[in-house]
Scaffold this active site. Sequence first.
Site, PDB file in Angstrom:
ATOM      1  N   GLU A 136     -17.295  12.398  22.567  1.00  0.00           N
ATOM      2  CA  GLU A 136     -16.150  12.932  22.171  1.00  0.00           C
ATOM      3  C   GLU A 136     -15.636  12.805  20.806  1.00  0.00           C
ATOM      4  O   GLU A 136     -14.585  13.292  20.053  1.00  0.00           O
ATOM      5  CB  GLU A 136     -15.041  12.830  23.255  1.00  0.00           C
ATOM      6  CG  GLU A 136     -15.388  13.146  24.439  1.00  0.00           C
ATOM      7  CD  GLU A 136     -14.148  13.125  25.500  1.00  0.00           C
ATOM      8  OE1 GLU A 136     -13.082  13.061  25.244  1.00  0.00           O
ATOM      9  OE2 GLU A 136     -14.469  14.040  26.406  1.00  0.00           O
ATOM     10  N   HIS A 191      -6.909  -3.092  10.072  1.00  0.00           N
ATOM     11  CA  HIS A 191      -8.471  -3.555   9.746  1.00  0.00           C
ATOM     12  C   HIS A 191      -9.369  -3.871  10.986  1.00  0.00           C
ATOM     13  O   HIS A 191      -9.508  -4.810  11.436  1.00  0.00           O
ATOM     14  CB  HIS A 191      -8.331  -5.045   9.174  1.00  0.00           C
ATOM     15  CG  HIS A 191      -7.321  -5.174   7.930  1.00  0.00           C
ATOM     16  ND1 HIS A 191      -6.660  -5.953   7.391  1.00  0.00           N
ATOM     17  CD2 HIS A 191      -7.091  -4.149   7.149  1.00  0.00           C
ATOM     18  CE1 HIS A 191      -5.906  -5.888   6.239  1.00  0.00           C
ATOM     19  NE2 HIS A 191      -6.250  -4.775   6.151  1.00  0.00           N
ATOM     20  N   HIS A 218      -2.765   2.302   8.298  1.00  0.00           N
ATOM     21  CA  HIS A 218      -3.861   1.511   7.982  1.00  0.00           C
ATOM     22  C   HIS A 218      -4.112   0.187   8.653  1.00  0.00           C
ATOM     23  O   HIS A 218      -2.990  -0.373   8.747  1.00  0.00           O
ATOM     24  CB  HIS A 218      -3.557   1.266   6.414  1.00  0.00           C
ATOM     25  CG  HIS A 218      -4.284   0.193   5.819  1.00  0.00           C
ATOM     26  ND1 HIS A 218      -5.748   0.207   5.551  1.00  0.00           N
ATOM     27  CD2 HIS A 218      -4.073  -0.940   5.446  1.00  0.00           C
ATOM     28  CE1 HIS A 218      -6.301  -0.718   5.193  1.00  0.00           C
ATOM     29  NE2 HIS A 218      -5.244  -1.735   4.925  1.00  0.00           N
ATOM     30  N   GLU A 273       0.908  -1.339   0.159  1.00  0.00           N
ATOM     31  CA  GLU A 273      -0.015  -0.084  -0.126  1.00  0.00           C
ATOM     32  C   GLU A 273       0.762   1.308   0.116  1.00  0.00           C
ATOM     33  O   GLU A 273       0.475   2.128   0.329  1.00  0.00           O
ATOM     34  CB  GLU A 273      -1.024   0.094   1.276  1.00  0.00           C
ATOM     35  CG  GLU A 273      -1.843  -1.340   1.175  1.00  0.00           C
ATOM     36  CD  GLU A 273      -2.867  -1.534   0.360  1.00  0.00           C
ATOM     37  OE1 GLU A 273      -2.792  -0.515  -0.714  1.00  0.00           O
ATOM     38  OE2 GLU A 273      -3.701  -2.278   0.307  1.00  0.00           O
ATOM     39  N   HIS A 289     -12.862  -3.380   3.914  1.00  0.00           N
ATOM     40  CA  HIS A 289     -11.477  -3.563   4.066  1.00  0.00           C
ATOM     41  C   HIS A 289     -10.712  -3.210   5.256  1.00  0.00           C
ATOM     42  O   HIS A 289     -10.431  -4.109   6.001  1.00  0.00           O
ATOM     43  CB  HIS A 289     -10.834  -3.048   2.889  1.00  0.00           C
ATOM     44  CG  HIS A 289      -9.293  -3.360   2.744  1.00  0.00           C
ATOM     45  ND1 HIS A 289      -8.449  -3.740   1.668  1.00  0.00           N
ATOM     46  CD2 HIS A 289      -8.243  -3.231   3.545  1.00  0.00           C
ATOM     47  CE1 HIS A 289      -7.313  -3.769   1.817  1.00  0.00           C
ATOM     48  NE2 HIS A 289      -7.191  -3.668   3.169  1.00  0.00           N
TER      49      HIS A 289
HETATM   50  P1  13P Z   1       1.068  -5.373   3.028  1.00  0.00           P
HETATM   51  O1  13P Z   1       1.419  -6.627   3.848  1.00  0.00           O
HETATM   52  O2  13P Z   1       1.701  -5.237   1.767  1.00  0.00           O
HETATM   53  O3  13P Z   1       1.438  -4.313   4.038  1.00  0.00           O
HETATM   54  O4  13P Z   1      -0.603  -5.534   3.021  1.00  0.00           O
HETATM   55  C1  13P Z   1      -1.224  -5.473   4.036  1.00  0.00           C
HETATM   56  C2  13P Z   1      -2.712  -4.790   3.854  1.00  0.00           C
HETATM   57  O5  13P Z   1      -3.476  -4.576   4.833  1.00  0.00           O
HETATM   58  C3  13P Z   1      -3.231  -4.599   2.604  1.00  0.00           C
HETATM   59  O6  13P Z   1      -4.175  -3.771   2.433  1.00  0.00           O
HETATM   60 ZN    ZN Z   2      -5.476  -3.674   4.280  1.00  0.00          ZN
END
Ligand code: 13P
Ligand code: ZN
Length: 270
Positions: free
Chosen positions: A169, A141, A139, A116, A210
Amino acid sequence: MKDLLKAPFMVEMIRTVTNMYDHGWDERNGGNVSLMLSEAEVREYLNPDHPVRTIPTGFSAPELDGACFLVTGTGKYFKNVQYAPEINLGIVRLRDQGTQADLLWGFEDGGRFTSEFPAHMMSHVARLKADPENRVVMHCHPANLLAMTYVHSLDEREFTRTLWQMCTECIVVFPDGVNVLPWMLCGTNEIGEATADKMKTARLVVWSQHGIYGAGKDLDETFGLIETAEKAAEIYMKIAHLPRVNTITDEEMHLLEQRFGVRAREGYLS
Ligand code: 13P
Ligand code: ZN
């Protein structure tokens, strides 16, 4: 040269990704983090004029020429970073309009930065224009934010208003709201460009089905931003199937704006 593994930015990065793993936000290799470093900061620990190798980025970002980043590796597990930072993390410096990344340290098993990287670098460009102090793109999940994208409208105003209503908040922590992308193929320049475009107006961008992207001036603040949105989503997922008897009204949100000196995203409150 000082010991890189004791650098405050390295210690903080390792603590942060470990904490993200502990929060359940980063199963397997899920998630990625990039932290912009100043060259002066890097020079205390290594000589940036002797790269280990050069990795093509596959995109161009002229604004970032010469910029250095500590970044997580592709396919690497956040749970392992604390035990082998030199394999799971890397420090790169961009050059040639951002098309090449000189690896200055790390990825010692021959690895490379996260898949990413386009979304990270393009988001850095977008956030630096909005806030010159921005240094972090993160980033992950988180389960409840992800779950919410299956059952809630993806309209950005509605999505933001729901999160604001879930904890008092929230509006203080993310008054600019949450932008939302539809499902898109991850790891591409296209999702990178779309994310960066959304980053122009908010520090949080949801990737439907995602995960989420956050941006901020340091790792702690960016972690806290995602943590707050995820907490709100958790409450939403606890109550979404129940009749809503009470809520935080727009009038009350205006009181929060005044009390905390923030301004909610234009047009998001009535
Ligand atoms: P990477 O292992 O390439 O960082 O990917 C993980 C991920 O969350 C892809 O969206
Ligand atoms: Zn991801």
